[in-house]
Design an enzyme around this catalytic site. Structure first.
Site, mmCIF file in Angstrom:
data_model
loop_
_atom_site.group_PDB
_atom_site.id
_atom_site.type_symbol
_atom_site.label_atom_id
_atom_site.label_comp_id
_atom_site.label_asym_id
_atom_site.label_seq_id
_atom_site.Cartn_x
_atom_site.Cartn_y
_atom_site.Cartn_z
ATOM 1 C CB CYS A 99 -1.674 6.575 8.722
ATOM 2 S SG CYS A 99 -0.653 7.545 7.590
ATOM 3 C CG HIS A 138 -3.471 4.290 4.803
ATOM 4 N ND1 HIS A 138 -2.977 3.004 4.915
ATOM 5 C CD2 HIS A 138 -2.648 5.064 5.563
ATOM 6 C CE1 HIS A 138 -1.895 3.011 5.686
ATOM 7 N NE2 HIS A 138 -1.679 4.245 6.100
#
Length: 176
Positions: free
Chosen positions: A151, A135
């Site tokens: 992430c 992301h």
């Protein structure tokens, strides 16, 4: 061994058919490589976890191994859209100063699902239930150094290119 050959070897080991697009993330180099039909088409700096790589729930480490994209969120939204619980929650400019200090989820989300049972899939090792994504971030100045909570963070323009180029279900291989 060439990167794409490594991905294909791991796919064969786990009876997973390679996809048209494959993503390779090299934690040690903080790099993401995008392949299309065995050809490298792009290379981008990323940020993986501040903590050591880990597949264990609660570790805040980036999980390694074979994954696939299982859900693409944010198509068509502005790249400065902030997401909370995978839902749009306003633009970055609309956030409080306190919120802007946090490492926010921005622009697009490509949710990852582990494909190796006992390593990154199932039980306390499940990438998908840990909500690990590729992301965007509001801390683009830190990309290229470890800065996430597990992430894979990438600049918004690069994220848009990858998001638009790849299909849901594309293979992602993260090298420890």
């Amino acid at each position: 061994m060439d990167i794409i050959d490594e991905i294909f070897k791991v796919c064969a080991k786990h009876n997973v058919k390679p996809t048209k697009h494959c993503i390779f993330v090299k934690i040690a180099k903080q790099k993401l490589y995008l392949f299309k039909e065995k050809s490298l088409i792009a290379e981008y700096p990323v940020s993986t976890s501040r903590n050591p790589p880990s597949c264990v729930e609660g570790s805040l480490g980036t999980p390694w191994g074979l994954h696939k994209i299982d859900g693409k969120i944010g198509d068509g939204l502005p790249l400065d859209t902030v997401f909370r619980a995978r839902k749009p929650d306003g633009l970055l400019s609309e956030q409080t100063d306190e919120e802007k200090k946090k490492n926010l989820i921005l622009g697009r989300i490509m949710r990852l699902r582990g494909l190796e049972e006992g390593l990154n899939s199932g039980g306390k090792f499940d990438t998908y239930s840990r909500y690990v994504y590729i992301h965007g971030t509001n801390q683009e100045d830190k990309i290229g150094t470890p800065n996430s909570h597990g992430c894979i963070l990438i600049g918004s323009q690069n994220l848009k290119k990858i998001f638009d180029e790849t299909e849901d279900g594309s293979i992602v291989y993260i090298e420890k």
